[in-house]
Design an enzyme around this catalytic site. Structure first.
Site, PDB file in Angstrom:
ATOM      1  N   LEU A   1      13.788  -3.815  62.089  1.00 34.48           N
ATOM      2  CA  LEU A   1      14.998  -4.136  62.846  1.00 34.48           C
ATOM      3  C   LEU A   1      15.429  -5.565  62.560  1.00 34.48           C
ATOM      4  O   LEU A   1      16.625  -5.860  62.450  1.00 34.48           O
ATOM      5  CB  LEU A   1      14.762  -3.950  64.349  1.00 34.48           C
ATOM      6  CG  LEU A   1      14.319  -2.558  64.799  1.00 34.48           C
ATOM      7  CD1 LEU A   1      14.300  -2.477  66.321  1.00 34.48           C
ATOM      8  CD2 LEU A   1      15.219  -1.478  64.235  1.00 34.48           C
TER       9      LEU A   1
ATOM     10  N   ARG B   1       5.440  -2.617  54.940  1.00 34.02           N
ATOM     11  CA  ARG B   1       6.193  -3.301  55.993  1.00 34.02           C
ATOM     12  C   ARG B   1       5.374  -3.397  57.262  1.00 34.02           C
ATOM     13  O   ARG B   1       4.764  -2.426  57.700  1.00 34.02           O
ATOM     14  CB  ARG B   1       7.498  -2.546  56.295  1.00 34.02           C
ATOM     15  CG  ARG B   1       8.252  -3.140  57.487  1.00 34.02           C
ATOM     16  CD  ARG B   1       9.580  -2.472  57.708  1.00 34.02           C
ATOM     17  NE  ARG B   1       9.486  -1.082  58.096  1.00 34.02           N
ATOM     18  CZ  ARG B   1       9.188  -0.638  59.314  1.00 34.02           C
ATOM     19  NH1 ARG B   1       8.899  -1.482  60.285  1.00 34.02           N
ATOM     20  NH2 ARG B   1       9.171   0.658  59.578  1.00 34.02           N
TER      21      ARG B   1
ATOM     22  N   GLU C   1      17.370  -1.073  55.063  1.00 33.08           N
ATOM     23  CA  GLU C   1      16.336  -0.309  54.353  1.00 33.08           C
ATOM     24  C   GLU C   1      16.798   0.132  52.973  1.00 33.08           C
ATOM     25  O   GLU C   1      15.982   0.503  52.131  1.00 33.08           O
ATOM     26  CB  GLU C   1      15.905   0.905  55.177  1.00 33.08           C
ATOM     27  CG  GLU C   1      14.655   1.581  54.628  1.00 33.08           C
ATOM     28  CD  GLU C   1      14.175   2.767  55.454  1.00 33.08           C
ATOM     29  OE1 GLU C   1      13.314   3.515  54.959  1.00 33.08           O
ATOM     30  OE2 GLU C   1      14.654   2.941  56.592  1.00 33.08           O
TER      31      GLU C   1
ATOM     32  N   ARG D   1      -0.037  -0.853  58.926  1.00 33.63           N
ATOM     33  CA  ARG D   1       0.126   0.599  58.889  1.00 33.63           C
ATOM     34  C   ARG D   1      -0.579   1.248  57.704  1.00 33.63           C
ATOM     35  O   ARG D   1      -1.126   2.344  57.820  1.00 33.63           O
ATOM     36  CB  ARG D   1       1.617   0.946  58.888  1.00 33.63           C
ATOM     37  CG  ARG D   1       2.271   0.608  60.200  1.00 33.63           C
ATOM     38  CD  ARG D   1       3.772   0.815  60.186  1.00 33.63           C
ATOM     39  NE  ARG D   1       4.341   0.507  61.484  1.00 33.63           N
ATOM     40  CZ  ARG D   1       5.629   0.553  61.772  1.00 33.63           C
ATOM     41  NH1 ARG D   1       6.505   0.882  60.825  1.00 33.63           N
ATOM     42  NH2 ARG D   1       6.068   0.269  62.980  1.00 33.63           N
TER      43      ARG D   1
ATOM     44  N   HIS E   1       7.470   7.731  56.592  1.00 31.04           N
ATOM     45  CA  HIS E   1       8.257   7.029  57.598  1.00 31.04           C
ATOM     46  C   HIS E   1       9.324   6.094  57.029  1.00 31.04           C
ATOM     47  O   HIS E   1      10.426   6.004  57.576  1.00 31.04           O
ATOM     48  CB  HIS E   1       7.298   6.216  58.476  1.00 31.04           C
ATOM     49  CG  HIS E   1       7.963   5.401  59.539  1.00 31.04           C
ATOM     50  ND1 HIS E   1       8.744   5.965  60.541  1.00 31.04           N
ATOM     51  CD2 HIS E   1       7.958   4.063  59.784  1.00 31.04           C
ATOM     52  CE1 HIS E   1       9.189   5.018  61.346  1.00 31.04           C
ATOM     53  NE2 HIS E   1       8.747   3.850  60.898  1.00 31.04           N
TER      54      HIS E   1
END
Length: 646
Positions: free
Chosen positions: A420, A414, A404, A299, A366
């Site tokens: 999850l 990440r 988190e 990301r 995010h």
């Protein structure tokens, strides 16, 4: 005499909190589960794309060891390796456990669990339930916890807010101060341990993909009481979100995992219908710049590339900061089966049908890789001793953190679908150690003087009474928006020290103005205004931690991109070897390594600029300000290497 049953207070009803509550009950412990909102509305329900586990059902040669390597590499080698390895080795069992609990994972035509690719890996490793995986996992865990609730082991306190820890004279956490959001009553709960599974803090930026409850207030309360906060500067900017004035809605990485292609017109300002633009006039920049990983680079890499294309190259769609995310080459039936939920969200909020036209997206705040500092204990074989009371404990004895809210698993970036996994894993892993902690206590919460609990309650009651009396000229919601604008303008994808210094000055100004806040509502029944003002106080401190950490970390690592320190590393060169070389010279040993002149020149610059190389940033509250020091990262199993995705 009846055997004493342990009691624990779990703050947060998301995946981490529910996983932990379930596991504690399996050990016959009593749990009070405190949730700011109804458990089924916890922010985990918004997770879309999937959960990672190297089960290798497609025969690609994937394994937990490769998953471990991809995770450590994706985090740019800033995660503690024993924890990551243990998580990746536990992942297949977690998927099978959730499957047995009834999670409706997608299946192959043969009936096997289906998996898709996510960023930072070359394997189909992500189990998914359409595009609502978080919801399905949350509901399955909630059903398990409801079973224990019916048996009397779990007490749920929904619409209740955690304010702070009850800490005795010895510095040990003995319980929690709780705020009833309906009646405004403030009271205390006693327990053998308290766990903060309260999610992320992205609302500090004002506009993000996170819920309004993701404000980091619980973690900051712990920080203000003396807990350490680690790696706060590492904020993940998700590369694909739907731009909006009110909120930035996530467009899951699963869209790219299912073959979504990111592109812009090669001609600046090209405002033609995207379907009329020929292939030769489209710039598929991720595929061209990263041919091996393509649209599924990690990301942080994707976000920087999109930023560069839109801002530096001026190639954003229609001259705006947006790129196309194109799924139109798939059939409508295929997309509805695998991505139905997220594509409905896009159509609802934009009016465009993503089955027929490419979506317009841009990066958005995010996730936080940083969080409350927590401990762990290895088993001596590269994994974790699950019975150790140290696992996930903060620097305040008896106060734990999970999900988190902690910092340990994702380094500086990440990988998608690892969130999850880390939430469910931490709950499963830490429960046995917490039970041991409770058994080993010399003094239990029942034996602590009631004055300790009453003093904590009175302190918070007085604070809220003071908030209700605030009658200045500043609107707290306006201050929150200004705080977010400061961070969005200066502490986002590209970070430069002059801008970070400017941001710190502006945050200090907001902190001064906070004293002149007006409490907009002073009633006692279902009044969110005092809570929000307290949360704003916490967010101001969090903004400082993020900014000071970013200012002091003079390197380019993961989501923390400082162009000034983006040194172009020579080929076939490993900084880790150079550090070993310097240590040998320091102790008069034979170096045994020769470096080319260009390598030595590079390392001189590296040493001058990278004092924090492979270090965890630790922030502690001192005299109203965050003081920063650094701790080593456990790199005992994988040698850090230059992180490349070509």
């Amino acid at each position: 005499m009846a055997k004493r049953r342990g009691k624990f207070i779990v703050i947060g009803g998301g995946l981490a909190g529910l996983s932990l509550a379930m596991k504690l009950c399996e050990h016959n412990a009593e749990v009070v589960l405190v949730s700011y909102q109804p458990v089924k509305r916890s922010h985990s329900v918004c997770a879309q794309g999937g959960i990672n586990a190297a089960i290798n059902s497609k025969g690609e040669g994937d394994s937990p060891d490769i998953h471990f390597y991809d995770t450590v590499k994706g985090g740019d080698f800033l995660a503690h390796q024993p924890l990551v390895r243990d998580m990746c080795f536990q992942a297949p069992a977690i998927i099978h456990l959730m499957d047995r609990m009834g999670v409706t994972f997608n299946r192959t035509p043969e009936g096997h669990l289906d998996f898709r690719r996510f960023g930072g890996t070359l394997y189909n490793r992500t189990a998914f339930s359409g595009s609502t995986t978080g919801q399905q996992l949350l509901y399955a865990l909630d059903e398990q916890v409801r079973r224990y609730e019916a048996d009397g082991l779990v007490t749920k306190l929904e619409s209740h807010e955690y304010l702070g820890a009850v800490i005795d004279e010895g510095g040990v956490c003995r319980g929690a101060v709780i705020h009833d959001l309906h009646t405004s009553e403030i009271f205390t709960l006693g327990g053998d341990g308290v766990v903060l599974a309260t999610g992320g803090p992205t609302q500090v930026y004002g506009r993000s993909t996170g819920s309004t409850v993701c404000n980091g207030a619980a973690a900051m309360s712990a920080y203000l009481q003396g807990a350490r906060y680690a790696n706060g500067e590492f904020i993940q900017i998700h590369p694909t979100a739907i731009p909006g004035q009110d909120k930035l809605r996530l467009m899951s990485e699963s869209a790219r995992g299912e073959g979504g292609r990111i592109w812009v017109p090669r001609k600046p300002g090209d405002d033609r219908n995207p379907l009329d633009i020929p292939e030769a006039e489209r710039y598929y920049f991720l595929e061209e710049n990263h041919p091996l990983f393509g649209n599924l680079v990690p990301r942080d890499v994707a976000s920087r590339e999109i930023y560069d294309v839109c801002i530096n190259q001026g190639l954003g769609v229609g001259g705006e900061p947006m790129v196309y995310l194109d799924l139109t080459h798939h059939t409508v039936e295929y997309l509805k089966e695998r991505l139905g939920g997220i594509l409905e969200i896009y159509e609802k909020f934009t009016g465009d049908d993503p089955h027929k036209v490419p979506m317009k997206i841009f990066p958005a705040v995010h996730y936080s890789m940083g969080g409350i500092w927590t401990d762990y204990e290895g088993d001596g074989h590269g994994l974790i001793d699950h019975r150790s009371p140290r696992n996930q404990m903060t620097s305040i004895p008896g106060l734990y953190a999970a999900g988190e809210a902690d910092y340990q698993f994702h380094g500086s970036n990440r990988l998608g679908a690892n969130s999850l996994l880390s939430c469910i894993y931490t709950g499963q892993m830490m429960a046995p150690g917490m039970v041991q902690y409770g058994k080993n206590l010399n003094l239990h919460y029942e034996d602590v003087s009631s004055r300790v609990f009453e003093s904590a309650r009175q302190e918070w009651q007085g604070r809220f009474d003071d908030i209700k009396r605030m009658n200045g000229r500043e609107n707290p919601h306006v201050l929150h928006r200004e705080l977010g604008d400061v961070l969005l303008s200066n502490v986002l994808i590209v970070r430069e020290n002059p801008k970070l210094e400017k941001a710190l000055t502006l945050i200090n100004d907001i902190q001064v103005r906070f004293r002149e806040v007006k409490c907009l509502d002073t009633t006692h029944w279902s009044n969110p205004a005092p809570s929000f003002i307290n949360q704003l106080h916490c967010m101001i401190h969090l903004a400082k931690i993020i900014t000071v950490g970013a200012l002091k970390r003079n390197e380019f690592r993961g989501a923390h991109y400082k162009p000034e320190f983006d040194l172009k590393q020579p080929d076939n060169f490993d900084p880790h070897e150079y550090v070993d070389y310097l240590e040998k010279l320091q102790y008069g040993e034979v170096a045994g390594t020769e470096f080319q002149p260009g390598h030595l020149e590079y390392m001189k610059r590296f040493e001058a600029n990278n004092k924090e190389w492979l270090k965890t940033t630790i922030a502690q509250h001192r005299d109203g300000e965050p003081t920063i020091h650094y701790e080593d990262v456990d790199t005992s199993q994988i040698t850090p290497r230059p992180r490349k995705y070509e």
